[in-house]
Write a protein that holds these residues in place. Structure first.
Motif, short mmCIF file in Angstrom:
data_model
loop_
_atom_site.label_atom_id
_atom_site.label_comp_id
_atom_site.label_asym_id
_atom_site.label_seq_id
_atom_site.Cartn_x
_atom_site.Cartn_y
_atom_site.Cartn_z
N LEU A 245 7.61 -4.06 2.34
CA LEU A 245 7.68 -3.85 3.78
C LEU A 245 6.52 -4.59 4.43
O LEU A 245 5.36 -4.44 4.01
N ASN A 246 6.83 -5.37 5.45
CA ASN A 246 5.81 -6.12 6.19
C ASN A 246 4.95 -6.99 5.26
O ASN A 246 3.72 -7.00 5.36
N ASN A 247 5.61 -7.69 4.35
CA ASN A 247 4.94 -8.62 3.43
C ASN A 247 3.93 -7.94 2.51
O ASN A 247 2.98 -8.57 2.05
N LYS A 248 4.13 -6.66 2.27
CA LYS A 248 3.27 -5.97 1.32
C LYS A 248 4.06 -4.85 0.66
O LYS A 248 5.11 -4.43 1.16
N GLU A 249 3.55 -4.39 -0.47
CA GLU A 249 4.22 -3.31 -1.18
C GLU A 249 3.68 -1.97 -0.69
O GLU A 249 2.49 -1.69 -0.79
N GLN A 250 4.58 -1.17 -0.14
CA GLN A 250 4.20 0.18 0.26
C GLN A 250 4.21 1.07 -0.98
O GLN A 250 5.12 1.01 -1.80
N PHE B 105 13.53 3.75 -1.48
CA PHE B 105 12.41 3.35 -2.33
C PHE B 105 12.85 3.16 -3.77
O PHE B 105 13.81 3.81 -4.23
N ASP B 106 12.15 2.30 -4.49
CA ASP B 106 12.25 2.26 -5.95
C ASP B 106 11.40 3.41 -6.49
O ASP B 106 10.19 3.46 -6.21
N ILE B 107 12.01 4.29 -7.26
CA ILE B 107 11.33 5.50 -7.69
C ILE B 107 11.28 5.55 -9.21
O ILE B 107 12.30 5.32 -9.88
N HIS B 108 10.10 5.85 -9.74
CA HIS B 108 9.92 5.96 -11.19
C HIS B 108 9.05 7.18 -11.49
O HIS B 108 8.03 7.40 -10.84
N MET C 161 6.41 7.86 -8.57
CA MET C 161 5.85 6.66 -7.93
C MET C 161 6.96 6.02 -7.10
O MET C 161 8.04 5.72 -7.62
N LEU C 162 6.70 5.81 -5.81
CA LEU C 162 7.67 5.22 -4.91
C LEU C 162 7.12 3.90 -4.37
O LEU C 162 5.95 3.85 -3.93
N THR C 163 7.92 2.86 -4.38
CA THR C 163 7.49 1.55 -3.86
C THR C 163 8.63 0.90 -3.10
O THR C 163 9.82 1.16 -3.34
N ARG C 164 8.26 0.05 -2.15
CA ARG C 164 9.22 -0.82 -1.48
C ARG C 164 8.44 -1.94 -0.79
O ARG C 164 7.26 -1.79 -0.46
#
Length: 763
Positions: free
Chosen positions: A667-672, A617-620, A662-665
């Motif tokens: 996945l499946n054409n959307k941002e988790q 994940f991208d983590i901030h 905050m974690l994002t990635r």
């Protein structure tokens, strides 16, 4: 036109050669000074104040000089208009007018024109006070005050037309003055008569003249009210012309009645047509457009198309909120919907009155040995209710279950077969009625599937349904709370990870302070939910690392051992107040001002978080502790009278540690989207009510849930911050204003009048 101007000039000379006009101007100026100038020292001391223009001139609840003077403007017209026609009839000069080549309509128009000029002089006197705002308020809201003065001018002109007509009915000037005063007082107060009766309410309100000017005083110019004042002026001028012509030609009574009736019908027809919602034009003159719903709400109504919306307001006659929505408050209730009707005229408003039991009331009745029927009779006597006009409990429960809405005032909105509730809010909320955010959320829910927040219930976790100090009912599931997520557009639910499957269509799953480790089966469900791109919030507590960290393994995040503490003179060392990090602004741009002003989030008993830079994940960081005052206490400690100290040998660590990530990635054409917090208390009932520290807990958590819903909810109805929020007033300038407005200006008006009257007398 030339004859009208000549008559107007003659009438003005007679008017200003009379001491009455000058005395009334001085009295008006003194009255306004006593209201306005008295407040100047307080304004100078306060300095910073939002919406200063409105505060000083149009807000009736504050100083509101122009709004307050509306209530007494009718007192200044009768003595001016009393002789405008009666003088002609009492002296006999009216017979010369009848036989002269001048049309009677020209005479009436000329005299009315003279009153229009005199009203301009009144506006000039009122503008002397506006001048203070112009000189001492940077970014003064000129258009708003221009509309307010225009509203006052329209009102004065309508009063003048009425005064001219009454003056034509008698030869005695004192009788004309008293009669005009009675008529204007009647039209001033008629708006309060019969407001509880459906067939009387609209009629009496339509006759209330100051209320229409009051609407425009708020800065909203509209064609309905402007045309109304023009119609009233035109009708009474036509009455005056008719009265004079009928006297000259001696027409039969039936013909006179017919002509007066025709004037009334034409006037009412114009007023009625211009008051239909699609026919009304609006101009919001305020700088921040406070009288107009925001573009967000406008776009919502536009997307709803031509399909009607039905708003049904349910009012329980025996509940405390009844006095807010009783029939006599109907006009104000409709006015709250007018900003929406302006953009969608086919919102159908309905009201249902009923009486039914109130949650929590039964125990009190049993204790006092009172039956529900006795209580209803008691309350109906107090409120003077006719129960025949109210649905009984059996009748209302056939429509819906009002107890599910705590039996207080609430609304049901219907659109294309869908329904949702729009609630009101009791004390300590000062506004009671839903604001644009809550109304917009309800409207939007009718057009889409609302986002759902689901709380896990296993492992003795925090509850969204309890009012305990450490639970979440206040923010999540309180129907009487404005900021509660169910009033901001969300649906909420709970599941057992051990027994149930996690729904796939939810906005976010919340796991808050699990105290018991999950079984392998429950962990497998959670891991599958994460793999499939589900949004998640995990909030742990220090001492529960062994329970929480297995949930975080696949995320590349861990709760660090130990407990964060923070040095403080006033508070427990266990209360940590991390500040907003730049990641919080990236998540919610609306937090930018709070980030710049270094607002904090209160977190009692928090753990620090660590994360892998190269994880999935991208983590901030969202929240960071202060490296100067806080550290991780590795060993167990007791918070007592002895202050804690940093002990590196015992494994204590200093630094700026994240307490929320905050974690994002993609996945499946959307941002988790995932949130991990080292504290589960920061959105608890207690922390949201904290008042001894300036915190942003509520706004921060609201931003998190808005992030989970991809910006759909809560609705953003924010407006630009007003610019007229400071003054250049100083003690010296206040003193100068007091000298000018208490002495110099009224003295100058008095001298001007004296000089003019003396010169007139000498001639």
């Amino acid at each position: 036109m030339k004859k009208i101007i000549q008559i107007a000039r003659l009438e003005l000379s007679l008017l200003f050669y009379s001491p009455i006009a000058w005395i009334l101007m001085i009295v008006l100026f003194v009255q306004m000074s006593l209201t306005f100038i008295v407040a100047m020292p307080e304004i100078e001391r306060t300095q910073g104040m939002s919406f200063l223009t409105s505060h000083l001139f149009t807000d009736y609840k504050k100083i509101g000089l122009l709004s307050r003077i509306l209530d007494s403007l009718y007192l200044y017209i009768p003595l001016i208009t009393m002789g405008i026609i009666s003088r002609e009839t009492s002296s006999g000069s009216i017979k010369l007018l009848y036989s002269s080549p001048v049309k009677l309509s020209h005479v009436v128009y000329g005299k009315f024109a003279s009153m229009l000029v005199y009203n301009l002089v009144i506006m000039g006197i009122m503008s002397l006070f506006v001048l203070i705002g112009v000189l001492f308020i940077p970014n003064f809201d000129y258009p708003h005050i221009a509309v307010a003065l225009f509203a006052a001018y329209l009102l004065l002109s309508a009063y003048s037309a009425i005064g001219i007509f009454v003056s034509s009915l008698t030869t005695y000037q004192p009788v004309a003055a008293i009669s005009t005063f009675v008529v204007l007082a009647f039209m001033n107060y008629i708006g309060t008569v019969g407001q509880s009766l459906d067939f009387v309410r609209d009629l009496t309100h339509s006759l209330s003249m100051p209320s229409r000017a009051g609407r425009m005083m708020a800065g909203l110019l509209n064609t309905r009210d402007v045309i109304y004042y023009l119609v009233i002026s035109g009708m009474f001028l036509a009455f005056t012309i008719t009265k004079l012509e009928m006297e000259r030609l001696s027409k039969p009574v039936l013909q006179q009645v017919g002509r007066y009736s025709l004037i009334v019908l034409i006037g009412l027809g114009i007023a009625y047509t211009s008051s239909r919602q699609p026919m009304i034009g609006y101009y919001d003159a305020t700088a921040t457009k406070v009288n107009t719903i925001t573009k967000t709400s406008q776009d919502l109504l536009k997307k709803m198309g031509d399909e009607p919306i039905e708003m049904t307001e349910y009012v329980n006659g025996i509940e405390d909120s009844y006095f807010r929505a009783k029939p006599s408050e109907r006009i104000a209730d409709i006015a709250r919907w007018e900003p929406y009707l302006r953009f969608k005229p086919n919102i159908n408003l309905k009201w249902v009155y009923y009486y039914d039991s109130i949650p929590g009331l039964t125990a009190g009745l049993v204790e006092n040995k009172t039956s529900f029927s006795q209580y209803v009779l008691f309350m109906s006597n107090i409120e003077q209710l006719d129960l025949r006009d109210f649905l009984s409990p059996a009748e209302i429960n056939k429509q819906l279950k009002p107890q599910s809405e705590e039996s207080r005032v609430f609304m049901r909105l219907k659109y294309k077969g869908k329904e949702t509730s729009l609630r009101t809010f009791p004390a300590p909320d000062n506004d009671f009625w839903p604001k644009e955010e809550e109304t917009g959320a309800a409207l939007k829910r009718l057009m889409m599937t609302p986002p759902k927040l689901v709380f896990a219930t296993d492992g003795y976790q925090r509850s969204m349904d309890k009012i305990g100090d450490r639970d979440y009912k206040k923010l999540i599931n309180t129907k009487s709370g404005r900021q509660s997520m169910i009033n901001q557009g969300f649906d909420v639910d709970s599941i057992s990870l051990e027994k149930d499957q996690i729904p796939a269509d939810i906005s976010a799953l919340v796991i808050a302070d699990p105290k018991v480790a999950y079984s392998p089966a429950a962990l497998a469900k959670l891991q599958r939910y994460i793999r499939e791109g589900g949004n998640l919030m995990i909030a742990g507590e220090p001492g529960k690392q062994s329970v929480v960290n297995p949930l975080l393994d696949s995320l590349g995040v861990q709760m660090m051992n130990g407990t964060l503490v923070q040095r403080s003179r006033d508070y427990s060392y266990g209360l940590v107040t991390p500040g907003l990090a730049s990641g919080a602004v990236a998540m919610a741009p609306g937090l930018q001002p709070f980030y710049m002003q270094r607002w904090v989030v209160s977190m009692p008993d928090a753990a620090a978080l660590s994360y892998a830079e190269n994880g999935p994940f991208d983590i901030h960081p969202l929240l960071l502790t202060d490296a100067e005052t806080s550290w991780i206490k590795n060993e167990k400690f007791v918070l007592d009278s002895a202050a804690l100290t940093f002990d590196a040998k015992a494994g204590d660590q200093k630094g700026a540690f994240p307490t929320a990530l905050m974690l994002t990635r993609k996945l499946n054409n959307k941002e988790q989207r995932i949130i991990v917090a080292g504290d589960a208390d920061f959105f608890s009932n207690t922390e949201l009510a904290r008042s001894n520290i300036r915190t942003i807990n509520s706004g921060f958590v609201g931003s998190i849930f808005k992030w989970f819903s991809y910006g759909e909810f809560p609705i953003d109805a924010s407006r630009p911050f007003p610019k007229d929020n400071t003054t250049r007033l100083t003690k010296a300038s206040v003193k100068t204003i007091q000298v000018l407005y208490y002495g110099v200006i009224p003295g100058s008006i008095f001298l001007m009048g004296m000089i003019l009257l003396i010169r007139r007398k000498r001639k």
